[in-house]
Write a protein that holds these residues in place. Structure first.
Motif, PDB file in Angstrom:
ATOM      1  N   VAL A  29       0.810  -1.224   0.000  1.00  0.00           N
ATOM      2  CA  VAL A  29       0.000   0.000   0.000  1.00  0.00           C
ATOM      3  C   VAL A  29       0.841   1.270   0.000  1.00  0.00           C
ATOM      4  O   VAL A  29       0.394   2.308  -0.457  1.00  0.00           O
ATOM      5  CB  VAL A  29      -0.960   0.057   1.208  1.00  0.00           C
ATOM      6  N   MET A  30       2.081   1.214   0.533  1.00  0.00           N
ATOM      7  CA  MET A  30       2.928   2.404   0.643  1.00  0.00           C
ATOM      8  C   MET A  30       2.173   3.543   1.336  1.00  0.00           C
ATOM      9  O   MET A  30       2.005   4.637   0.793  1.00  0.00           O
ATOM     10  CB  MET A  30       3.445   2.856  -0.732  1.00  0.00           C
ATOM     11  N   THR A  32       1.579   6.619   3.322  1.00  0.00           N
ATOM     12  CA  THR A  32       2.547   7.717   3.447  1.00  0.00           C
ATOM     13  C   THR A  32       2.698   8.264   4.857  1.00  0.00           C
ATOM     14  O   THR A  32       3.668   8.935   5.161  1.00  0.00           O
ATOM     15  CB  THR A  32       2.130   8.901   2.563  1.00  0.00           C
ATOM     16  N   LEU A  34       0.628  10.497   5.818  1.00  0.00           N
ATOM     17  CA  LEU A  34       0.027  11.829   5.684  1.00  0.00           C
ATOM     18  C   LEU A  34      -1.492  11.759   5.681  1.00  0.00           C
ATOM     19  O   LEU A  34      -2.169  12.745   5.924  1.00  0.00           O
ATOM     20  CB  LEU A  34       0.473  12.487   4.367  1.00  0.00           C
ATOM     21  N   ARG A  35      -2.010  10.567   5.397  1.00  0.00           N
ATOM     22  CA  ARG A  35      -3.469  10.446   5.276  1.00  0.00           C
ATOM     23  C   ARG A  35      -4.112  10.275   6.652  1.00  0.00           C
ATOM     24  O   ARG A  35      -3.490   9.829   7.609  1.00  0.00           O
ATOM     25  CB  ARG A  35      -3.820   9.242   4.404  1.00  0.00           C
ATOM     26  N   MET A  63      18.185   0.871  -3.645  1.00  0.00           N
ATOM     27  CA  MET A  63      17.282   2.014  -3.792  1.00  0.00           C
ATOM     28  C   MET A  63      16.683   2.369  -2.440  1.00  0.00           C
ATOM     29  O   MET A  63      16.215   1.490  -1.713  1.00  0.00           O
ATOM     30  CB  MET A  63      16.179   1.628  -4.776  1.00  0.00           C
ATOM     31  N   ALA A  64      16.707   3.663  -2.121  1.00  0.00           N
ATOM     32  CA  ALA A  64      16.002   4.165  -0.942  1.00  0.00           C
ATOM     33  C   ALA A  64      14.675   4.736  -1.413  1.00  0.00           C
ATOM     34  O   ALA A  64      14.635   5.532  -2.348  1.00  0.00           O
ATOM     35  CB  ALA A  64      16.829   5.237  -0.254  1.00  0.00           C
ATOM     36  N   LEU A  65      13.585   4.310  -0.781  1.00  0.00           N
ATOM     37  CA  LEU A  65      12.255   4.742  -1.200  1.00  0.00           C
ATOM     38  C   LEU A  65      11.637   5.631  -0.128  1.00  0.00           C
ATOM     39  O   LEU A  65      11.801   5.380   1.064  1.00  0.00           O
ATOM     40  CB  LEU A  65      11.323   3.546  -1.425  1.00  0.00           C
ATOM     41  N   GLU A  66      10.918   6.656  -0.573  1.00  0.00           N
ATOM     42  CA  GLU A  66      10.162   7.521   0.343  1.00  0.00           C
ATOM     43  C   GLU A  66       8.676   7.318   0.088  1.00  0.00           C
ATOM     44  O   GLU A  66       8.278   6.574  -0.800  1.00  0.00           O
ATOM     45  CB  GLU A  66      10.545   8.990   0.106  1.00  0.00           C
ATOM     46  N   ALA A  68       6.780   9.102  -1.389  1.00  0.00           N
ATOM     47  CA  ALA A  68       6.365   9.600  -2.699  1.00  0.00           C
ATOM     48  C   ALA A  68       6.475   8.541  -3.791  1.00  0.00           C
ATOM     49  O   ALA A  68       6.219   8.819  -4.953  1.00  0.00           O
ATOM     50  CB  ALA A  68       7.191  10.818  -3.091  1.00  0.00           C
ATOM     51  N   ILE A  69       6.872   7.324  -3.430  1.00  0.00           N
ATOM     52  CA  ILE A  69       6.842   6.233  -4.405  1.00  0.00           C
ATOM     53  C   ILE A  69       5.423   5.652  -4.397  1.00  0.00           C
ATOM     54  O   ILE A  69       4.842   5.435  -3.336  1.00  0.00           O
ATOM     55  CB  ILE A  69       7.894   5.159  -4.053  1.00  0.00           C
ATOM     56  N   SER A  70       4.877   5.424  -5.571  1.00  0.00           N
ATOM     57  CA  SER A  70       3.496   4.956  -5.693  1.00  0.00           C
ATOM     58  C   SER A  70       3.283   3.627  -4.984  1.00  0.00           C
ATOM     59  O   SER A  70       4.225   2.857  -4.782  1.00  0.00           O
ATOM     60  CB  SER A  70       3.134   4.775  -7.168  1.00  0.00           C
ATOM     61  N   ALA A  71       2.016   3.377  -4.655  1.00  0.00           N
ATOM     62  CA  ALA A  71       1.641   2.064  -4.133  1.00  0.00           C
ATOM     63  C   ALA A  71       2.079   0.995  -5.128  1.00  0.00           C
ATOM     64  O   ALA A  71       2.150   1.253  -6.325  1.00  0.00           O
ATOM     65  CB  ALA A  71       0.142   2.006  -3.908  1.00  0.00           C
ATOM     66  N   TYR A  74       7.144  -0.101  -8.292  1.00  0.00           N
ATOM     67  CA  TYR A  74       7.645  -0.692  -9.536  1.00  0.00           C
ATOM     68  C   TYR A  74       9.028  -0.133  -9.781  1.00  0.00           C
ATOM     69  O   TYR A  74       9.234   1.075  -9.688  1.00  0.00           O
ATOM     70  CB  TYR A  74       6.702  -0.312 -10.674  1.00  0.00           C
ATOM     71  N   VAL A  75       9.976  -1.001 -10.068  1.00  0.00           N
ATOM     72  CA  VAL A  75      11.340  -0.553 -10.345  1.00  0.00           C
ATOM     73  C   VAL A  75      11.863  -1.335 -11.546  1.00  0.00           C
ATOM     74  O   VAL A  75      11.702  -2.550 -11.632  1.00  0.00           O
ATOM     75  CB  VAL A  75      12.295  -0.767  -9.145  1.00  0.00           C
TER      76      VAL A  75
ATOM     77  N   VAL B  84      12.044  11.650  -2.902  1.00  0.00           N
ATOM     78  CA  VAL B  84      11.265  10.603  -3.585  1.00  0.00           C
ATOM     79  C   VAL B  84      12.016   9.278  -3.519  1.00  0.00           C
ATOM     80  O   VAL B  84      11.489   8.277  -3.041  1.00  0.00           O
ATOM     81  CB  VAL B  84      10.976  10.989  -5.050  1.00  0.00           C
ATOM     82  N   VAL B  86      16.348   7.407  -3.871  1.00  0.00           N
ATOM     83  CA  VAL B  86      17.767   7.461  -4.219  1.00  0.00           C
ATOM     84  C   VAL B  86      18.146   6.099  -4.777  1.00  0.00           C
ATOM     85  O   VAL B  86      17.915   5.077  -4.126  1.00  0.00           O
ATOM     86  CB  VAL B  86      18.659   7.785  -3.000  1.00  0.00           C
ATOM     87  N   SER B  99      13.889   3.131 -13.634  1.00  0.00           N
ATOM     88  CA  SER B  99      12.547   3.663 -13.815  1.00  0.00           C
ATOM     89  C   SER B  99      11.696   3.246 -12.635  1.00  0.00           C
ATOM     90  O   SER B  99      11.875   2.162 -12.084  1.00  0.00           O
ATOM     91  CB  SER B  99      11.901   3.103 -15.086  1.00  0.00           C
ATOM     92  N   ARG B 101       7.665   4.498 -10.454  1.00  0.00           N
ATOM     93  CA  ARG B 101       6.421   5.272 -10.520  1.00  0.00           C
ATOM     94  C   ARG B 101       6.290   6.052  -9.231  1.00  0.00           C
ATOM     95  O   ARG B 101       6.474   5.492  -8.146  1.00  0.00           O
ATOM     96  CB  ARG B 101       5.212   4.343 -10.685  1.00  0.00           C
ATOM     97  N   ARG B 103       4.494   9.454  -6.770  1.00  0.00           N
ATOM     98  CA  ARG B 103       3.316  10.247  -6.431  1.00  0.00           C
ATOM     99  C   ARG B 103       3.662  11.726  -6.494  1.00  0.00           C
ATOM    100  O   ARG B 103       4.699  12.136  -5.971  1.00  0.00           O
ATOM    101  CB  ARG B 103       2.877   9.944  -4.993  1.00  0.00           C
TER     102      ARG B 103
END
Lengths: 108, 137
Positions: A29-30, A32, A34-35, A63-66, A68-71, A74-75, B84, B86, B99, B101, B103
């Protein structure tokens, strides 16, 4: 979380010395952080915060994800193909859960 | 619930656009400065591919490529938190591209900063127009 399910697409065959495109997606679900829920309470953050891919024991991408990466993160990236076959994918979730998937790359 | 989220997101997007020149840009600049350690960043050297118009800010496809880079960081300067992702490329990487995706809370610049092996930094930005924001209030 029990609904974390990785999906990985490796090329059907790969040649040593060439780059091979890898596509990965993990269902998540990622959240955030914030919701707010219906009662106005903040829903706590719960995301995949790190993703790594190792090939033949060497790092391909880290990869570091925040938030702001979509639910369902996908990489897509490239592996430099050698004679190794094992590709290890690891997703790290907030709270310490780790999900690992190993796939074989057919080198020929 | 979905309707409410959409409504909230739209409101947030509008607020973001209004605030953009003052506070939000600064947040992204601060985040980039923290990443580079204050080193100067030159334009170019990074390719960033994103749609000009994203109908759904919840999932915007984006690609970054920087030949020879050790790392590429992505920032969205109009989001509640600018960071977002790294990407660190290891010895088994077949290219210096990735690549994913992302928000986006509203129309804004997406910035990619590449860290080169000699310790220098290069960046590129692209504006993405977002019809429905994806930060969910």
């Amino acid at each position: 979380m029990s609904d974390v399910k990785p999906r990985i697409r490796l090329p059907r065959s790969a040649k040593a010395g060439q780059a091979a495109e890898v596509k990965t997606l993990v269902s998540h679900v990622m959240e955030t952080g914030l919701r707010k829920d219906a009662d106005g309470n903040t829903i706590p953050r719960m995301i995949i915060n790190r993703f790594t891919c190792e090939y033949g024991g060497e790092m391909v991408i880290d990869m570091a994800l925040e938030g702001a990466i979509s639910a369902n993160p996908y990489v897509e990236f490239d592996i430099m193909v050698s004679d190794a076959t094992d590709v290890v994918f690891t997703w790290y979730e907030d709270g310490g859960a780790v999900y690992t998937e190993t796939q074989q790359l057919s080198v020929g | 619930m979905f309707t409410r989220r959409d409504t909230m997101a739209l409101g947030l997007g509008a607020a973001t656009i209004t605030l953009l020149p003052i506070s939000v840009h600064a947040a992204a600049d601060d985040a980039i400065a923290a990443y580079t350690g204050g080193a100067s960043v030159t334009e170019g050297g990074v390719m960033i591919t994103a749609p000009e118009i994203a109908e759904n800010g919840n999932t915007v496809p984006i690609s970054v490529e920087a030949p020879g880079a050790e790392e590429i960081a992505i920032y969205a300067d109009g989001n509640p938190t600018p960071g977002v992702a790294v990407f660190k490329f290891g010895p088994a990487a077949g290219s210096h591209r990735a690549s994913t995706r992302i928000r986006l809370g509203g129309t804004q610049d997406v910035v990619a900063v590449a860290k080169m092996p000699d310790g220098s930094f290069q960046q590129a930005a692209v504006e993405v127009k977002v019809t429905i924001g994806g930060c969910g209030g």
